[in-house]
Write a protein that holds these residues in place. Structure first.
Motif, PDB file in Angstrom:
ATOM      1  N   VAL A  75       0.912  -1.276   0.067  1.00  0.00           N
ATOM      2  CA  VAL A  75      -0.120   0.069   0.055  1.00  0.00           C
ATOM      3  C   VAL A  75       0.811   1.121   0.061  1.00  0.00           C
ATOM      4  N   PRO A  76       0.515   2.249  -0.495  1.00  0.00           N
ATOM      5  CA  PRO A  76       1.142   3.549  -0.516  1.00  0.00           C
ATOM      6  C   PRO A  76       1.350   4.129   0.721  1.00  0.00           C
ATOM      7  N   PHE A  77       2.483   4.797   1.057  1.00  0.00           N
ATOM      8  CA  PHE A  77       2.837   5.559   2.395  1.00  0.00           C
ATOM      9  C   PHE A  77       2.819   7.141   2.113  1.00  0.00           C
ATOM     10  N   ASN A  78       2.190   7.738   3.012  1.00  0.00           N
ATOM     11  CA  ASN A  78       2.383   9.363   2.928  1.00  0.00           C
ATOM     12  C   ASN A  78       3.659   9.774   3.741  1.00  0.00           C
ATOM     13  N   ARG A  79       4.566   9.592   3.159  1.00  0.00           N
ATOM     14  CA  ARG A  79       6.067  10.012   3.991  1.00  0.00           C
ATOM     15  C   ARG A  79       5.772  11.555   4.076  1.00  0.00           C
ATOM     16  N   ALA A  80       5.569  12.171   2.972  1.00  0.00           N
ATOM     17  CA  ALA A  80       5.629  13.857   3.425  1.00  0.00           C
ATOM     18  C   ALA A  80       4.765  14.305   4.333  1.00  0.00           C
ATOM     19  N   GLY A  81       3.339  13.544   4.318  1.00  0.00           N
ATOM     20  CA  GLY A  81       2.300  13.947   5.455  1.00  0.00           C
ATOM     21  C   GLY A  81       2.796  13.866   6.865  1.00  0.00           C
TER      22      GLY A  81
END
Length: 466
Positions: A75-81
């Motif tokens: 699944v994607p990961f919202n590293r920036a957030g």
């Protein structure tokens, strides 16, 4: 299991890519939809989450771990957030959570919590915490509601038959559920939820939770010395009387109340010939109280039969309402087979038999803390509004044709009292500050607190208002 970024459903990790590009704020609410179990519920448990999981900020290790897990998991990961949450908010989730006062009796269909993100870069965050927030509320609220239903039943029986209903009530339902739940956390939160209504428990994790999360500076609940089958049967059948005598000597002689399970071999013989026979003088001669515990047989007829035997052997008095009350040295507790239905039937049978409810206490185990789920009260959290980049709010809702009961509310919500009952309204339809949904948490800051005593008083006033 303390990484808040992973305390969600896998699919929510991809939601930061799914909201409209103009989205800046998402509002979502929590309610119990119409259900067959209860028209009203006791709202409880949010403060434990706020002072527990949400008060612990995420750190770099949490972000790194979550990124690795999501990458391997698919699944994607919202590293920036998450990096922005750590850098700009100290690791605290930039959310505002509004709620009704805990202990409020809330009709189904009325929101008890509303959540909005306060950082416009993070509209995905309000619904990201659905899993954590929902399970922190549905479980203790459902247990408190179940316990509250029992409280109403027992209170009604006491009003009919007792000279001191409110003095008797706090210790009439005892929690034995710790061993029947799925985790120590469930024992703590579920056991604490029961303590909203009663002061009797054997779930000791609940005592620590009351102190940590709800400011219980004094002991919030109590128990007594009690036997189990292993301590009685270890003496052997031929020394059953000696086992019972030891319980009296060890505890009742000190003026304490002591409960003794008495059905290891033959309950009727134990009551008629041991407690009411060879040990009768010892039962009556010391201070304290013997509580006889049947633990098998019909959960309604067995305790009623036992009450009759205890009356025959020990006698008692007739109170002002005309009901028999056993000698104060003797009482009964029924825990086996107790649920809402059997408690109601047992209360009725005890009174029909001419006994006051003063004579008996009730116990529940896994049926109190474990035989509930999110669908018992049909808890749900749904998005209800979106603010765009022009600061305009837009309604968000669903209206499934295949199941209208799953439709959700549109627009930011308010809760007001109308005709003595809480009702849901749109926030833009009520006067500023009129909503009972008030901010309790904002980006790591607890804005208001409640104590267990305050929750208890609020819930009892509502439960017993009739």
């Amino acid at each position: 299991m303390t990484n808040l970024i992973l305390a969600t459903d896998s699919y929510k990790q991809s939601h930061f890519r799914q909201y409209p590009p103009e989205a800046r704020t998402i509002s979502a609410y929590v309610e119990a939809r119409a259900n067959p179990f209860a028209d009203e519920l006791i709202f409880f448990g949010l403060q434990a989450l706020l002072l527990g999981a949400l008060a612990d900020p995420i750190d770099q290790a949490d972000i790194d771990e979550a990124e690795a897990v999501c990458g391997a998991h698919g699944v994607p990961f919202n590293r920036a957030g998450w990096d922005a949450i750590l850098a700009d908010h100290g690791g605290f989730l930039p959310l505002e959570i509004s709620a009704l006062p805990e202990g409020t009796l809330v009709p189904s269909g009325v929101p008890m919590v509303q959540v909005e993100n306060v950082d416009p870069r993070m509209p995905w965050l309000a619904t990201f915490i659905e899993t954590t927030l929902l399970r922190a509320i549905w479980y203790p609220s459902t247990v408190a509601t179940l316990s509250g239903k029992a409280k109403r039943i027992i209170h009604a029986g006491l009003v009919r038959s007792s000279d001191d209903p409110m003095g008797q009530l706090p210790f009439k339902l005892h929690d034995f559920g710790a061993r029947g739940v799925s985790s120590a956390e469930s024992a703590a939160l579920g056991g604490l939820a029961h303590l909203v209504n009663f002061k009797g428990t054997d779930t000791m994790e609940a005592l620590a939770a009351a102190r940590r999360f709800y400011g219980a500076t004094e002991m919030p609940a109590f128990s007594i010395p009690a036997a189990e089958h292993s301590t009685m049967t270890s003496w052997g059948r031929d020394r059953e009387e000696a086992a019972y005598a030891n319980m009296l000597r060890q505890f009742k002689a000190e003026g304490k109340t002591v409960a003794v399970v008495s059905d290891s071999y033959d309950l009727d013989n134990a009551v008629a010939n041991i407690w009411g026979g060879s040990l009768r003088d010892a039962v009556l001669g010391d201070g304290g109280t013997l509580v006889v515990r049947p633990d098998s047989g019909d959960p309604v007829e067995t305790p009623v039969r036992t009450l009759h035997m205890l009356w025959e052997k020990f006698g008692g008095s007739v109170n002002a309402k005309g009901y028999r009350v056993l000698d104060p040295h003797v009482r009964l507790i029924q825990g086996d087979g107790m649920n809402i239905d059997s408690i109601a039937r047992l209360v009725d049978r005890v009174i029909e038999s001419g006994f006051a409810i003063d004579n008996i206490a009730f116990g529940m185990g896994g049926g109190l803390l474990q035989l509930v789920n999110r669908d018992t009260l049909r808890f749900a959290m749904k998005a209800n509004a979106m603010q765009d980049d022009a600061d305009v709010w837009h309604d968000v809702s669903k209206t499934p044709a295949t199941d209208p009961t799953k439709g959700s509310k549109a627009g930011r919500q308010a809760v007001i009292e109308q005709g003595g009952r809480l009702v849901a309204r749109r926030l833009d339809e009520v006067a500023p500050g009129a909503s009972l949904l008030q901010p309790v948490w904002r980006t790591g800051e607890l804005l208001s607190t409640c104590t267990l005593d305050e929750v208890r008083a609020r819930a009892e006033a509502a439960l017993l208002a009739d």
